[in-house]
Write a protein that holds these residues in place. Structure first.
Motif, mmCIF file in Angstrom:
data_model
loop_
_atom_site.group_PDB
_atom_site.id
_atom_site.type_symbol
_atom_site.label_atom_id
_atom_site.label_comp_id
_atom_site.label_asym_id
_atom_site.label_seq_id
_atom_site.Cartn_x
_atom_site.Cartn_y
_atom_site.Cartn_z
ATOM 1 N N HIS A 17 0.842 -1.189 0.000
ATOM 2 C CA HIS A 17 0.000 0.000 0.000
ATOM 3 C C HIS A 17 0.881 1.245 0.000
ATOM 4 O O HIS A 17 1.999 1.235 0.526
ATOM 5 C CB HIS A 17 -0.890 0.057 1.253
ATOM 6 C CG HIS A 17 -1.977 -0.967 1.267
ATOM 7 N ND1 HIS A 17 -3.285 -0.690 0.913
ATOM 8 C CD2 HIS A 17 -1.945 -2.294 1.605
ATOM 9 C CE1 HIS A 17 -4.016 -1.791 1.039
ATOM 10 N NE2 HIS A 17 -3.228 -2.773 1.456
ATOM 11 N N TYR A 19 0.244 5.679 0.401
ATOM 12 C CA TYR A 19 -0.622 6.849 0.503
ATOM 13 C C TYR A 19 0.218 8.105 0.315
ATOM 14 O O TYR A 19 1.359 8.178 0.777
ATOM 15 C CB TYR A 19 -1.285 6.940 1.880
ATOM 16 C CG TYR A 19 -2.185 5.779 2.232
ATOM 17 C CD1 TYR A 19 -3.565 5.855 2.052
ATOM 18 C CD2 TYR A 19 -1.658 4.612 2.780
ATOM 19 C CE1 TYR A 19 -4.395 4.797 2.393
ATOM 20 C CE2 TYR A 19 -2.477 3.542 3.124
ATOM 21 C CZ TYR A 19 -3.841 3.653 2.934
ATOM 22 O OH TYR A 19 -4.654 2.602 3.278
ATOM 23 N N TYR A 20 -0.324 9.079 -0.360
ATOM 24 C CA TYR A 20 0.227 10.429 -0.371
ATOM 25 C C TYR A 20 -0.850 11.320 0.228
ATOM 26 O O TYR A 20 -1.824 11.677 -0.428
ATOM 27 C CB TYR A 20 0.602 10.873 -1.786
ATOM 28 C CG TYR A 20 1.781 10.108 -2.348
ATOM 29 C CD1 TYR A 20 3.057 10.274 -1.827
ATOM 30 C CD2 TYR A 20 1.608 9.186 -3.380
ATOM 31 C CE1 TYR A 20 4.145 9.562 -2.326
ATOM 32 C CE2 TYR A 20 2.686 8.471 -3.887
ATOM 33 C CZ TYR A 20 3.940 8.668 -3.358
ATOM 34 O OH TYR A 20 5.011 7.953 -3.851
ATOM 35 N N GLU A 21 -0.666 11.609 1.529
ATOM 36 C CA GLU A 21 -1.698 12.274 2.321
ATOM 37 C C GLU A 21 -2.983 11.435 2.228
ATOM 38 O O GLU A 21 -2.979 10.272 2.593
ATOM 39 C CB GLU A 21 -1.879 13.724 1.862
ATOM 40 C CG GLU A 21 -0.617 14.557 2.083
ATOM 41 C CD GLU A 21 -0.779 15.996 1.673
ATOM 42 O OE1 GLU A 21 -1.800 16.354 1.048
ATOM 43 O OE2 GLU A 21 0.138 16.790 1.990
ATOM 44 N N SER A 22 -4.061 11.982 1.709
ATOM 45 C CA SER A 22 -5.317 11.221 1.676
ATOM 46 C C SER A 22 -5.474 10.385 0.411
ATOM 47 O O SER A 22 -6.455 9.636 0.277
ATOM 48 C CB SER A 22 -6.513 12.175 1.800
ATOM 49 O OG SER A 22 -6.523 13.085 0.711
ATOM 50 N N LEU A 23 -4.514 10.483 -0.501
ATOM 51 C CA LEU A 23 -4.611 9.756 -1.767
ATOM 52 C C LEU A 23 -4.044 8.344 -1.610
ATOM 53 O O LEU A 23 -2.865 8.177 -1.289
ATOM 54 C CB LEU A 23 -3.862 10.510 -2.867
ATOM 55 C CG LEU A 23 -3.925 9.907 -4.273
ATOM 56 C CD1 LEU A 23 -5.361 9.868 -4.782
ATOM 57 C CD2 LEU A 23 -3.025 10.695 -5.227
ATOM 58 N N HIS A 24 -4.884 7.350 -1.838
ATOM 59 C CA HIS A 24 -4.482 5.945 -1.720
ATOM 60 C C HIS A 24 -3.989 5.479 -3.090
ATOM 61 O O HIS A 24 -4.781 5.115 -3.959
ATOM 62 C CB HIS A 24 -5.685 5.117 -1.249
ATOM 63 C CG HIS A 24 -5.327 3.768 -0.739
ATOM 64 N ND1 HIS A 24 -6.268 2.875 -0.250
ATOM 65 C CD2 HIS A 24 -4.136 3.125 -0.628
ATOM 66 C CE1 HIS A 24 -5.676 1.772 0.132
ATOM 67 N NE2 HIS A 24 -4.382 1.891 -0.088
ATOM 68 N N LYS A 27 -3.049 -0.087 -3.557
ATOM 69 C CA LYS A 27 -4.149 -0.557 -2.728
ATOM 70 C C LYS A 27 -4.057 -2.041 -2.388
ATOM 71 O O LYS A 27 -5.038 -2.768 -2.428
ATOM 72 C CB LYS A 27 -5.472 -0.255 -3.441
ATOM 73 C CG LYS A 27 -5.652 1.230 -3.739
ATOM 74 C CD LYS A 27 -6.897 1.515 -4.549
ATOM 75 C CE LYS A 27 -7.036 3.009 -4.843
ATOM 76 N NZ LYS A 27 -8.209 3.307 -5.686
#
Length: 228
Positions: A17, A19-24, A27
């Protein structure tokens, strides 16, 4: 996975997984790549291809998640500290990028030698090996030229030689022919297969070039952070 099967695997990635801040972005990617295999990764921009390549190449870290794992040639790279990981990357992994990233103040020969010097290898033997690689790649008469004196195709072949200097187990390539003309791109694509056959390296290639993608032993398609 049976031990005999595991020994044939060069890369084993589980539940990756990112993430870049809230960007997944990634996955839960699962991926096995065999030793000596050439694998292409394709997909639309933003699908997560380069992010996955950077994590597989230990240039970035996955998010911490249950059962996340990354093994390269039997080594658990997620358990290495920064110093050991840097040493592992230098000795066992090679990288080829779209914009070759050669150092402009150094000659082709000097650029090729840099990873070996970082590894503490002796200067004379390193230069002999670098010259051998440049000759193999058709650049024997260009070894003392600086990058701005070389064509795009020649610069990319210097980058290939640099990736090979430490005899890595895996070569990661991110849009390696994206900045080349058609003839140079075709030559570079064929070179990857010649190198695999001669030196046994595993290649993981992110590309938008359908011809290169279809030449690979296996083409993986990424969409929305997953391999389809």
């Amino acid at each position: 996975m049976l031990l005999c099967e595991k020994l044939k695997q060069m890369i084993i990635a589980k539940n990756i997984h990112k993430y870049y801040e809230s960007l997944h972005v990634l996955k839960g990617v699962d991926l096995h790549i065999k030793k000596g295999e050439i694998v292409s990764i394709v997909g639309a921009s933003g699908a997560g291809k380069t992010t996955l390549l950077q994590i597989l190449g230990t240039l970035d870290n996955p998010a911490k998640a249950p059962e996340t794992a990354l093994e390269i040639n039997g080594d658990n790279v997620l358990q290495m500290n920064d110093k050991n990981l840097s040493k592992f990357r230098n000795l066992h992994l090679g990288f080829i990028f779209q914009f070759h990233q050669l150092l402009p103040e150094f000659t082709a020969l000097e650029n090729v030698c840099i990873p070996a010097f970082i590894a503490g290898k002796e200067k004379k033997e390193t230069e002999i090996e670098a010259n051998r690689l440049l000759t193999y790649l058709g650049l024997a008469d260009r070894s003392h030229h600086k990058p701005n004196e070389l064509s795009g195709g020649e610069q990319q072949r210097v980058a290939v030689a640099r990736a090979l200097i430490n005899k890595p187990a895996v070569i990661f390539a991110d849009e390696p022919s994206g900045n080349l003309d058609t003839a140079s791109a075709e030559n570079l694509h064929q070179l990857f297969f010649t190198l695999r056959d001669e030196f046994g390296q595993t290649f993981v290639i992110v590309t938008h070039n359908e011809e290169l993608a279809n030449m690979a032993d296996r083409k993986l398609i990424m969409k929305d952070g997953l391999i389809m």
